[in-house]
Design a protein around this motif. Structure first.
Motif, PDB file in Angstrom:
ATOM      1  N   VAL A 273       0.756  -1.224  -0.106  1.00  0.00           N
ATOM      2  CA  VAL A 273      -0.056  -0.115   0.170  1.00  0.00           C
ATOM      3  C   VAL A 273       0.900   1.153  -0.141  1.00  0.00           C
ATOM      4  O   VAL A 273       0.851   2.088  -0.997  1.00  0.00           O
ATOM      5  CB  VAL A 273      -0.806   0.096   1.146  1.00  0.00           C
ATOM      6  CG1 VAL A 273      -1.736   1.386   1.258  1.00  0.00           C
ATOM      7  CG2 VAL A 273      -2.011  -1.195   0.996  1.00  0.00           C
ATOM      8  N   HIS A 274       1.699   1.542   1.223  1.00  0.00           N
ATOM      9  CA  HIS A 274       2.205   2.866   1.104  1.00  0.00           C
ATOM     10  C   HIS A 274       3.591   3.002   0.360  1.00  0.00           C
ATOM     11  O   HIS A 274       3.719   3.930  -0.397  1.00  0.00           O
ATOM     12  CB  HIS A 274       2.619   3.053   2.846  1.00  0.00           C
ATOM     13  CG  HIS A 274       1.166   3.194   3.627  1.00  0.00           C
ATOM     14  ND1 HIS A 274       0.265   4.037   3.346  1.00  0.00           N
ATOM     15  CD2 HIS A 274       0.789   1.957   4.620  1.00  0.00           C
ATOM     16  CE1 HIS A 274      -0.756   3.841   4.199  1.00  0.00           C
ATOM     17  NE2 HIS A 274      -0.392   2.650   4.756  1.00  0.00           N
ATOM     18  N   MET A 275       4.427   2.181   0.358  1.00  0.00           N
ATOM     19  CA  MET A 275       5.639   2.255  -0.406  1.00  0.00           C
ATOM     20  C   MET A 275       5.259   2.183  -1.965  1.00  0.00           C
ATOM     21  O   MET A 275       5.536   2.717  -2.691  1.00  0.00           O
ATOM     22  CB  MET A 275       6.624   1.119   0.064  1.00  0.00           C
ATOM     23  CG  MET A 275       8.083   1.569  -0.867  1.00  0.00           C
ATOM     24  SD  MET A 275       9.324  -0.092  -0.484  1.00  0.00           S
ATOM     25  CE  MET A 275       8.474  -0.824  -1.812  1.00  0.00           C
ATOM     26  N   ASN A 276       4.050   1.371  -2.107  1.00  0.00           N
ATOM     27  CA  ASN A 276       3.550   0.992  -3.677  1.00  0.00           C
ATOM     28  C   ASN A 276       3.213   2.369  -4.091  1.00  0.00           C
ATOM     29  O   ASN A 276       3.497   2.857  -5.136  1.00  0.00           O
ATOM     30  CB  ASN A 276       2.965   0.024  -3.522  1.00  0.00           C
ATOM     31  CG  ASN A 276       2.425  -0.543  -4.843  1.00  0.00           C
ATOM     32  OD1 ASN A 276       3.040  -0.411  -5.780  1.00  0.00           O
ATOM     33  ND2 ASN A 276       1.460  -1.431  -5.019  1.00  0.00           N
ATOM     34  N   ALA A 277       2.333   3.170  -3.425  1.00  0.00           N
ATOM     35  CA  ALA A 277       1.777   4.381  -3.612  1.00  0.00           C
ATOM     36  C   ALA A 277       2.719   5.441  -3.723  1.00  0.00           C
ATOM     37  O   ALA A 277       2.664   6.251  -4.666  1.00  0.00           O
ATOM     38  CB  ALA A 277       0.588   4.642  -2.586  1.00  0.00           C
ATOM     39  N   GLY A 278       3.544   5.523  -2.671  1.00  0.00           N
ATOM     40  CA  GLY A 278       4.661   6.620  -2.748  1.00  0.00           C
ATOM     41  C   GLY A 278       5.472   6.366  -3.843  1.00  0.00           C
ATOM     42  O   GLY A 278       6.101   7.623  -4.525  1.00  0.00           O
ATOM     43  N   VAL A 279       5.944   5.447  -4.389  1.00  0.00           N
ATOM     44  CA  VAL A 279       6.808   5.159  -5.559  1.00  0.00           C
ATOM     45  C   VAL A 279       6.103   5.585  -6.658  1.00  0.00           C
ATOM     46  O   VAL A 279       6.646   6.197  -7.610  1.00  0.00           O
ATOM     47  CB  VAL A 279       7.435   3.769  -5.576  1.00  0.00           C
ATOM     48  CG1 VAL A 279       8.021   3.558  -7.112  1.00  0.00           C
ATOM     49  CG2 VAL A 279       8.097   3.406  -4.447  1.00  0.00           C
ATOM     50  N   ALA A 280       4.921   5.222  -6.860  1.00  0.00           N
ATOM     51  CA  ALA A 280       4.178   5.596  -8.069  1.00  0.00           C
ATOM     52  C   ALA A 280       4.033   7.175  -8.008  1.00  0.00           C
ATOM     53  O   ALA A 280       3.888   7.753  -8.995  1.00  0.00           O
ATOM     54  CB  ALA A 280       2.767   4.935  -8.071  1.00  0.00           C
TER      55      ALA A 280
ATOM     56  N   ILE B 164       5.525  11.147   3.154  1.00  0.00           N
ATOM     57  CA  ILE B 164       4.748  10.731   4.099  1.00  0.00           C
ATOM     58  C   ILE B 164       4.612   9.146   3.863  1.00  0.00           C
ATOM     59  O   ILE B 164       4.224   8.424   4.913  1.00  0.00           O
ATOM     60  CB  ILE B 164       3.447  11.584   4.187  1.00  0.00           C
ATOM     61  CG1 ILE B 164       3.950  12.880   4.767  1.00  0.00           C
ATOM     62  CG2 ILE B 164       2.495  10.861   5.302  1.00  0.00           C
ATOM     63  CD1 ILE B 164       2.969  14.016   4.838  1.00  0.00           C
ATOM     64  N   HIS B 165       4.443   8.727   2.758  1.00  0.00           N
ATOM     65  CA  HIS B 165       4.044   7.381   2.900  1.00  0.00           C
ATOM     66  C   HIS B 165       5.371   6.544   1.921  1.00  0.00           C
ATOM     67  O   HIS B 165       5.378   5.437   2.768  1.00  0.00           O
ATOM     68  CB  HIS B 165       2.665   7.400   1.561  1.00  0.00           C
ATOM     69  CG  HIS B 165       1.640   7.751   1.986  1.00  0.00           C
ATOM     70  ND1 HIS B 165       0.744   7.037   2.874  1.00  0.00           N
ATOM     71  CD2 HIS B 165       1.002   8.992   1.809  1.00  0.00           C
ATOM     72  CE1 HIS B 165      -0.220   7.707   2.971  1.00  0.00           C
ATOM     73  NE2 HIS B 165      -0.236   8.990   2.536  1.00  0.00           N
ATOM     74  N   MET B 166       5.959   6.787   1.104  1.00  0.00           N
ATOM     75  CA  MET B 166       7.056   6.084   0.583  1.00  0.00           C
ATOM     76  C   MET B 166       8.242   5.944   1.730  1.00  0.00           C
ATOM     77  O   MET B 166       8.440   4.831   2.075  1.00  0.00           O
ATOM     78  CB  MET B 166       7.757   6.716  -0.771  1.00  0.00           C
ATOM     79  CG  MET B 166       8.780   5.732  -1.350  1.00  0.00           C
ATOM     80  SD  MET B 166       9.619   6.246  -2.840  1.00  0.00           S
ATOM     81  CE  MET B 166      10.903   7.323  -2.078  1.00  0.00           C
ATOM     82  N   PHE B 167       8.735   6.926   2.216  1.00  0.00           N
ATOM     83  CA  PHE B 167       9.810   6.673   2.976  1.00  0.00           C
ATOM     84  C   PHE B 167       9.416   6.008   4.300  1.00  0.00           C
ATOM     85  O   PHE B 167      10.076   5.171   4.825  1.00  0.00           O
ATOM     86  CB  PHE B 167      10.434   7.872   3.271  1.00  0.00           C
ATOM     87  CG  PHE B 167      11.272   8.409   2.234  1.00  0.00           C
ATOM     88  CD1 PHE B 167      12.701   7.849   1.792  1.00  0.00           C
ATOM     89  CD2 PHE B 167      10.893   9.522   1.222  1.00  0.00           C
ATOM     90  CE1 PHE B 167      13.121   8.370   0.519  1.00  0.00           C
ATOM     91  CE2 PHE B 167      11.506   9.998   0.180  1.00  0.00           C
ATOM     92  CZ  PHE B 167      13.042   9.416  -0.225  1.00  0.00           C
ATOM     93  N   PRO B 168       8.338   6.606   4.879  1.00  0.00           N
ATOM     94  CA  PRO B 168       8.101   5.752   6.191  1.00  0.00           C
ATOM     95  C   PRO B 168       7.622   4.374   5.936  1.00  0.00           C
ATOM     96  O   PRO B 168       7.737   3.493   6.904  1.00  0.00           O
ATOM     97  CB  PRO B 168       6.774   6.618   6.653  1.00  0.00           C
ATOM     98  CG  PRO B 168       7.111   7.889   6.403  1.00  0.00           C
ATOM     99  CD  PRO B 168       7.703   7.760   4.938  1.00  0.00           C
ATOM    100  N   GLY B 169       7.086   4.097   4.677  1.00  0.00           N
ATOM    101  CA  GLY B 169       6.576   2.770   4.571  1.00  0.00           C
ATOM    102  C   GLY B 169       7.883   1.693   4.502  1.00  0.00           C
ATOM    103  O   GLY B 169       7.705   0.813   5.004  1.00  0.00           O
ATOM    104  N   ILE B 170       8.916   2.284   3.769  1.00  0.00           N
ATOM    105  CA  ILE B 170      10.021   1.620   3.681  1.00  0.00           C
ATOM    106  C   ILE B 170      10.732   1.437   5.037  1.00  0.00           C
ATOM    107  O   ILE B 170      11.200   0.499   5.507  1.00  0.00           O
ATOM    108  CB  ILE B 170      11.086   2.515   2.716  1.00  0.00           C
ATOM    109  CG1 ILE B 170      10.628   2.088   1.372  1.00  0.00           C
ATOM    110  CG2 ILE B 170      12.404   1.904   3.056  1.00  0.00           C
ATOM    111  CD1 ILE B 170      11.488   3.203   0.577  1.00  0.00           C
TER     112      ILE B 170
END
Length: 423
Positions: free
Chosen positions: A180-187, A328-334
């Motif tokens: 969810v979060h890293m996936n959306a953040g990368v996109a 807020i989504h990609m880096f904290p998700g990683i």
């Protein structure tokens, strides 16, 4: 349906209602952060992307995500026999289990919200028609396969094969740090690069309505109880631990962001507070049932700090992630996914031990493989999708529409009747 199934189904119904609150929450959060002339367009981006994904989920997304893995390879589910998910109606429910149709709806919301998160990168400059096409193609080619890797587990009787990350690598991702979060953040990062920067970036104006953004963040925080707690699949220890860790990490995320913001900018802002809350929630999502409450405090604090620290990357590297989906989504998700390798507590429901609890490097290695695989796949495929749409339909509105604002030029509406106020 036996009593245990009824109780677990009651919890999942409650969690599904809660997680649905994240849709208006995300729309209000992003809308409030948008400039006044683009608030309604941003809301439409979130709702429109969700709607497209929901319809595709019913048609074939459920099968691609949670269906029996094609060829047993763990790469993609087989939608055969699951078209329209009608076959789930009347399906026999095992003792203690939740009806499959309810799980399908719960996971549908995950898919739609993931697409909505990407919309934070495009504020004020993307064609609405191109966004809807992007949402459908991205959900099909990126979200459904990646979610299969992470969320589809082998059945106990061996009749259904799940995704390779969940079953072959056995990486821990309780509720979607990668899918969810890293996936959306990368996109979001890729789409921001292909769209290009807004006019006058980075001096593009202030958020149009911070109180609305705060309300949106509050709804997201409530919905996250369903997001993480519902991922337990019923009333059990995982649900309780996940709920506790979710609240703890959110509060710690607020403090982590504000601490760094106060040091760097001399002020502690309401925007910083809600951004820190969301960063903490993102960070704890993959680890919600695998760390202790003290681990949740640490994850939330560091996630809030990381999100603040990565804000400046868009100016230094030149990508215009308008509403900070990357930070807020990609880096904290990683971070949250990798943190499991250090902080996983053996007495948690997940039962794994991280490095700080005497575990070896194996768990950290499994988490790292999941992060690298999802990052690489999402970046490459999203780039191809964005490139094709840019070359065919075009991604960006013209300069006049961008200057006037997308609320009026694309939707023939305004968020505020300022003429009536002046009168």
């Amino acid at each position: 349906m036996d009593t245990e199934s009824m109780i677990n189904s009651g919890w999942m119904l409650t969690a599904t209602v809660a997680v649905t609150l994240m849709l208006p929450g995300l729309a209000l959060y992003y809308g409030g952060l948008s400039r006044t002339k683009n608030i309604l367009n941003t809301v439409m981006i979130v709702f429109g992307g969700f709607a497209v994904t929901a319809v595709l989920w019913v048609l074939y997304g459920y099968g691609l995500t949670l269906g029996d893995s094609a060829g047993g390879l763990g790469l993609i589910g087989n939608p055969a026999g699951l078209f329209g998910i009608g076959s789930l109606l009347g399906e026999e429910t095992a003792p203690g289990a939740v009806p499959a149709i309810l799980i399908a709806v719960f996971q549908l919301i995950f898919a739609g919200l993931t697409v909505g998160i990407i919309g934070g990168a495009v504020e004020g400059r993307m064609k609405f028609s191109s966004w809807l096409v992007f949402a459908g193609v991205w959900a099909t080619l990126v979200y459904f396969p990646v979610a299969h890797w992470v969320f589809a587990f082998d059945s106990e009787d061996g009749s259904v094969t799940g995704g390779w990350i969940a079953n072959k690598i056995q990486s821990l991702d309780f509720a979607g740090g990668t899918a969810v979060h890293m996936n959306a953040g990368v996109a979001a990062l890729v789409l921001a690069i292909f769209l290009g920067k807004r006019k006058n970036f980075p001096a593009v104006g202030r958020p149009g309505n911070l109180p609305v953004a705060v309300i949106g963040a509050g709804l997201l925080m409530v919905g996250w109880y369903g997001f993480n707690g519902g991922s337990s699949g019923g009333i059990n220890e995982s649900a309780g631990v996940a709920l506790a860790n979710t609240l703890i990490a959110a509060c710690a995320g607020l403090l982590g962001w504000l601490f760094v913001e106060r040091l760097r900018r001399k002020f502690a802002t309401s925007l910083g507070a809600i951004s820190g809350i969301l960063a903490g929630l993102v960070g704890i999502t993959p680890a919600a049932n695998s760390v202790s409450p003290l681990g949740a405090v640490l994850i939330g604090l560091v996630a809030g700090m990381i999100a603040f620290a990565t804000l400046g990357l868009k100016e230094r590297l030149g990508y215009d992630d308008a509403l900070d989906a990357v930070a807020i989504h990609m880096f904290p998700g990683i971070f949250g996914t990798l943190a499991i390798g250090f902080l996983a507590a053996p007495d948690s429901p997940a039962g794994e031990a991280g490095l700080l609890y005497g575990g070896g490097l194996t768990l950290l290695g499994r988490e790292a493989i999941a992060v690298v695989a999802v990052f690489a796949y999402t970046f490459i495929v999203t780039s191809l999708i964005a490139w094709v749409i840019k070359k065919t339909m075009g991604l960006r509105v013209d300069g006049a529409a961008e200057a006037a604002g997308l609320d009026t030029t694309l939707h023939a509406e305004t968020a505020y009747d300022l003429d009536d106020i002046r009168a």
